[in-house]
Structures are given as C-alpha cells and as structure tokens.
Design an enzyme around this catalytic site. Structure first.
Site, PDB file in Angstrom:
ATOM      1  N   TYR A   1       0.857  -1.198   0.000  1.00 52.88           N
ATOM      2  CA  TYR A   1       0.000   0.000   0.000  1.00 52.88           C
ATOM      3  C   TYR A   1       0.886   1.239   0.000  1.00 52.88           C
ATOM      4  CZ  TYR A   1      -3.830  -3.131   1.272  1.00 52.88           C
ATOM      5  OH  TYR A   1      -4.762  -4.142   1.274  1.00 52.88           O
ATOM      6  N   SER A   2       0.595   2.154  -0.928  1.00 55.87           N
ATOM      7  CA  SER A   2       1.340   3.412  -0.951  1.00 55.87           C
ATOM      8  C   SER A   2       1.083   4.191   0.333  1.00 55.87           C
ATOM      9  CB  SER A   2       0.913   4.265  -2.153  1.00 55.87           C
ATOM     10  OG  SER A   2       1.215   3.601  -3.365  1.00 55.87           O
TER      11      SER A   2
ATOM     12  N   TYR B   1      -1.544  -1.072  -9.689  1.00 52.17           N
ATOM     13  CA  TYR B   1      -1.797  -2.363  -9.039  1.00 52.17           C
ATOM     14  C   TYR B   1      -3.076  -2.984  -9.573  1.00 52.17           C
ATOM     15  CZ  TYR B   1      -3.984   1.390  -6.364  1.00 52.17           C
ATOM     16  OH  TYR B   1      -4.658   2.543  -6.000  1.00 52.17           O
TER      17      TYR B   1
ATOM     18  N   GLU C   1       3.243   3.641 -10.827  1.00 46.50           N
ATOM     19  CA  GLU C   1       3.027   2.621  -9.798  1.00 46.50           C
ATOM     20  C   GLU C   1       1.548   2.267  -9.813  1.00 46.50           C
ATOM     21  OE1 GLU C   1       5.120   2.327  -5.757  1.00 46.50           O
ATOM     22  OE2 GLU C   1       3.148   3.172  -5.235  1.00 46.50           O
TER      23      GLU C   1
ATOM     24  N   CYS D   1      -0.519   6.774 -10.606  1.00 52.68           N
ATOM     25  CA  CYS D   1      -0.716   5.827  -9.517  1.00 52.68           C
ATOM     26  C   CYS D   1      -2.202   5.483  -9.418  1.00 52.68           C
ATOM     27  CB  CYS D   1      -0.222   6.393  -8.187  1.00 52.68           C
ATOM     28  SG  CYS D   1      -0.199   5.187  -6.839  1.00 52.68           S
TER      29      CYS D   1
END
Length: 624
Positions: free
Chosen positions: A400-401, A624, A622, A582
């Site tokens: 998790y960022s 996911y 980044e 992101c």
C-alpha cells in the site's frame, strides 16, 4: 370587629389552573373597573363572573387581557388531570370543570365585601405575578418534578437527554435555585451517564446500521478531529465537546470518537474534560455574563492547547532530513521483511468518503514510534493475520502506498498513514456481497480499531520519489481512487509542513484525480486549502466519471481530463517536468493511448518520446 379579607393569590391559582387545563378560548380573564372578570365558554353555556380581588390584576389599562403564553408549577394533581383528559371524555370533563370554576367564583364573591375596608384600600395595588416563558429544559424539568423526584435527580436526568445535555441543564439548575456546586456535579454526572453505554452499543453492527443517518451527521460535524496523534485527537475532542455551540456536545463527541476509532478510555477522558469545561463555561455565562464566559473559554483553551504546545508538531519538520535534504542515497528500503516484520499499532481508522461513494475508503493512521522511517512515494507491505484456506500458510504481503509525509499526520515522525479501499465482490446470484471473495487485507485494515496491531514490511520502492534538487521542478500527478496516496505525502511536504523542500519550492504541483462522483473524492478539503493558500504553485483537476462528460459526450475518465490540457502538459514535460501515475493498472492503457494520439498530432514518435522521458527519469508509474 375583624376585617373581611379577600385572597387574590388563591384566585390567581384558580385562574392559572383553568388556563392550563382548558383549551384555548374556553377560559379568558379581563380587568374592569369593578374588578377582575372570568369568562367561560363551553359547549353547554357561556357565563361571566367577577373575581373579588382587591384591586386590578395587573397594572395595564382597564380590560387588558391577561395573556399567559407559558406557565408551569409543581402540581401532580393538575398534571394528572391534564394527562387523563382524552378522547370523548374531554368534553364532559371540561363542562364539569367550567361549572366548578363558576361555583368557585360565586363563592368567592359571596365571601368578599363589596367595598374593601379603608385599611385594605390604602394598601398598594397588588400586581399579578409575572408569568415567565419557559424553555424546553425548564418544561421537561417541571414534568419530571411531578413524579416527586429531587431536583438534583431531575437535573441529572435532563442533562443526559441529547436534546438538552449539560449546556441546557446548567441554566435550569440555577433557575431551580440550587447551589452552583450542586448544579455542576449533577449536570456532569448526568451528561456522562449515557456516554460509556453509547460507545459500547455502537460496536453492535445492527445498531450501527440503524443509526447510520445520525452517525453520518456526527461524522461531518467531527470531521476535523481525525487528524494527528492520540494526544491531538484528545485535545480536539475535548474542545469540541467543551465549547457550548449548537451541534456539539457529549453525544456527538461520543459518536465522533467511535467513528475515529479512539480507544474507549481515551475517548471517555476527553469527553469528560469537555463536559466539565462546558459546565464551567455555561455557569460562568449564566452568573457573570460575557466576561465570565470568556474567562472560562480561556481556561479550556489553556487545557486543550497544552497538548499542541507540548508536542513536536509546532516545530519545524527538519529532523528526518538527509544532508542535503534532496540527497536520496540514504533512502531506507526493505528494512523489515516478511519473516521479520515490524509490528505497528493503529492510532485511528476513519471512513473518508460520502454515503454515495462507490465503495468504502478508509484513512488509517499507524504508530511506528519512529522505528520505521520512510520517504514520500514509498510503500508499506501489510501481512494480514490468519492463514490461507487452501494450504494453511500465512497470507502473502500486500503493498500500500503511504499516504503521509515522512513526518506523519501528527508531524512527529512517529506515525504513517494508509489510504485503503475495502475490496468486495458483488455476487449477481446472491444479489449481495460475497464474504468468501472479499479482499483479505483491505477488509482487515478497514476493520481495524485503535490499538490493533499490524504486521508490516518495507518500506518499498524508489520509483515514486520526488527529485528535490531543483526547486523549480514541476510535478504532474495523475491518480485514480486510492492512487492519491503518495501525492498526499508530496503535497503535505511541499505546502503543509515546514520542511526544507517546502521552503525552497518554486515550481508547480498539478494534481489530477479520477473518481466516480463527488462523494468519492479523497482529501478534497486538504486540496482546497492548499489551492487557496498557494494558487500559483498548486493546481487541481477532477475527473468525475458519473457526473461529468468528456468532449465527445461520453463519461469523463482520467485520460479525458488530462487530454484537455495536453498541450500544456507536453510543454511542461519538454521543460523537465516529472509526471506520475498511480492507481488501478487499468488506467494506463487509456492514458497511453491518449498520449500517443496527442504525440502523433504534434508530429512526435510516441515510443521515442516516452523512451526519452524514462531515460531522464521523468516518467513514474506505480499501478496495481
């Protein structure tokens, strides 16, 4: 020979009883030169009689009506009569009461002399008692008094009611004539009595669901309490409860503390401090007016302000900097690994989206005591508790960022924050969320409460770091949903905290955020505050897919919003700006297709253009 006496007080009581126990218009009173007159108008007859008062009922002009807007007295008999007159029996009771009133009036006139004696005539004219207009607290108190309860018990009971609470009960206690110390003690105990049960009951999911509209309003009112350390939350909550304004108080404070996930003991301590402060402030205002209230407010500010003054939040955020601050050679990476994770403790877990958002997103603050340093743009790994059903092995780590700067939301360098969306799966057959397919880690994090332990790894990654050596660098930040997390760290470092990077920064940070609707916006209040204070250095654009349309008339997705400013963005990139992406990996195909189309329209080879950006480390992704 004894003088015959008249009893104006007794007749005033009769008049009051009639006014209180009959509908409007049935009984009226007036003055005349010969004396006070009572007029009764019922279904069966209309009659008028004079009452034998010594003088007029009031000092108004003759025949002025005696208007009683509100009156209350401690008479269980009258209250009982009022409560039992219902339905078809009411008319009969009114007729009986009317006849009894007329009889009393006639009897009073018969026992009074036509001309008062000289001694009585010489007396000062008796004025009718002043009729006071009671507010809700006094009316409720008088109702409870009819049960024969002591005033201290009555005061505690009305202090516990959410409509009145302590701020409404203190003036009632002084109106009752109780000593100020007794008033404060009764009000504080009464106001605190329901708070612990409320905090415990709110943990029940059925009750929580039933109270959702109330909790939503409480969340809006107490939204500012969720930022910072436990100490700061304690002080904020105490001030929220202690300042006697509409919409604040112990009940709302308790619901706010529950929504923030504050430990029960901490919440009770803070609410108790606020309740006592509110009692002192209300007493001071009631007894000493504005000056007393200001003095009491000053005392509350001193108590709660000390929590801020004694913390390190007020100083500069420069104690976690490299030397020089932009040197990235000492960035910590993978300090804690899967086999030896770090155990942090949750400070608070708070839902940060509105009721119409597509899903639930939470902001989770975790305490690491300064033993888990990280930089803006890095990620934490989280290992959810339990084991996998298929093989009995521990769950794998999820990244998790980090949604805060290296100093944390409380700016002490001892906490970090995560922005997590609860992952659920809607089953079309069940027509409900399938709990067997829910996200293990996201649900664990969104369900955490203050004090829960979290096993973490990392910090991970360097791809999303900010190059700070050149303070004129422009940052273009593109996010969907919780992909906003690293940018929150960027923006706090550049514009909110007193950091060397922020003090030196002269460039422009441009944030693009794509979500479904306005209720799904994340940290909007923070972005608006920064935009207002730094209009030349911070830009903000939203893509709301269910509320906005793109230039083709379709839904507004993140790539559509970026395309609106494609010329300016390409120009910034050619001048050395860094662009970040992101969020969900599904965002990138649409964005790259849009960028490719823009590049070709400008006569650029997209692949060569992109390769050059990556070579200069201007391209950061980044997903996911």
């Amino acid at each position: 020979m004894k003088e015959k006496r008249s009893y104006p007080a007794a007749y005033a009581l009769v008049a009051t009883a009639l006014l209180l126990t009959t509908p409007q218009g049935v009984v009226s009173f007036s003055n005349s030169r010969v004396g006070p007159t009572v007029r009764l108008n019922t279904d069966s007859f209309v009659t008028e009689s004079r009452l034998p008062f010594g003088g007029q009922m009031s000092n108004h002009a003759s025949r002025d009506k005696l208007q009683m807007k509100a009156f209350s007295f401690d008479s269980s008999r009258t209250t009982s009569m009022d409560n039992n007159v219902k339905g078809s029996k009411r008319k009969m009771a009114l007729k009986i009461l009317s006849k009894a009133a007329v009889s009393l009036s006639i009897l009073a006139m018969a026992t009074s002399v036509a001309t008062p004696p000289p001694a009585l005539a010489a007396r000062k004219v008796v004025e009718a008692p002043v009729v006071e207009s009671l507010h809700i607290g006094q009316k409720v108190a008088n109702y409870f008094r009819t049960f024969g309860l002591p005033d201290t018990v009555v005061l505690a009971m009305i202090s516990a009611l959410p409509v009145i609470e302590l701020r409404g009960a203190v003036p009632v206690g002084l109106w009752m004539g109780l000593p100020i110390t007794t008033v404060l003690l009764s009000c504080v105990l009464g106001n605190m009595a329901p708070i612990l049960p409320l905090l415990l009951l709110l943990k029940n999911e059925k009750l929580k669901k039933a109270m959702k509209p109330i909790l939503d309003r409480a969340e809006k009112k107490s939204s500012s309490l969720g930022v910072g350390s436990i100490g700061k939350q304690w002080a904020s909550l105490a001030a929220f409860v202690g300042i006697p304004l509409p919409g604040t108080g112990a009940w709302t404070g308790a619901m706010g503390a529950f929504l923030l996930g504050m430990p029960t003991a901490v919440a009770l301590s803070s609410i108790f401090t606020g309740v006592v402060s509110a009692g002192v402030i209300m007493s001071a205002i009631t007894l000493a007016g504005k000056k007393g209230g200001i003095a009491a407010l000053g005392a509350l500010a001193l108590i709660t302000g000390s929590k801020f003054l004694t913390s390190s939040e007020g100083g500069k955020q420069d104690f976690l900097e490299a030397e020089p601050y932009w040197d990235q050679s000492t960035v910590p990476v993978n300090v804690y690994k899967n086999k030896a994770p770090f155990t942090g403790k949750v400070v608070s877990t708070k839902r940060i989206v509105g009721p119409k958002a597509t899903g639930e997103t939470c902001h989770i603050v975790i305490n690491h005591n300064g033993d888990f340093p990280y930089w803006e743009g890095q990620s934490w790994g989280v290992i959810p508790p339990g084991v996998r059903e298929k093989d009995g092995k521990p769950h794998s780590v999820r990244l998790y960022s980090i949604a805060s700067s290296r100093y944390g939301d409380d700016m002490t360098g001892k906490t970090g924050s995560l922005c997590v969306r609860r992952a659920t799966y809607w089953c079309p057959e069940l027509k409900a969320d399938d709990p067997a397919k829910k996200g293990i880690c996201s649900n664990f994090l969104c369900d955490t409460q203050a004090g829960d332990e979290v096993n973490m790894t990392g910090p991970a990654g360097k791809v999303m770091l900010m190059p700070e050596e050149d303070p004129t660098t422009d940052y273009i930040m593109v996010a969907t949903g919780t992909g906003i997390a690293p940018y929150r760290g960027f923006i706090r470092r550049l514009f909110v905290e007193d950091t060397p990077a922020g003090n030196a920064y002269k460039g422009q940070a441009w944030l693009f955020l794509g979500v479904a609707n306005s209720d799904a916006l994340l940290y909007d209040d923070e972005w608006q505050s920064v935009k207002k204070e730094y209009p030349d250095n911070f830009r903000l654009d939203y893509a709301l897919s269910r509320e906005q349309e793109n230039k083709k008339g379709g839904k507004m997705y993140i790539q559509d919003k970026v395309e609106e400013y494609s010329d300016e963005i390409f120009n910034k990139l050619s001048n050395g700006a860094h662009i970040y992406f992101c969020g969900l990996k599904g965002m990138m195909p649409g964005i790259q297709e849009m960028l490719k189309g823009v590049a070709e329209s400008k006569g650029l080879d997209y692949d060569v253009w992109l390769k050059d950006l990556k070579k200069k480390k201007q391209w950061h992704v980044e997903v996911y």
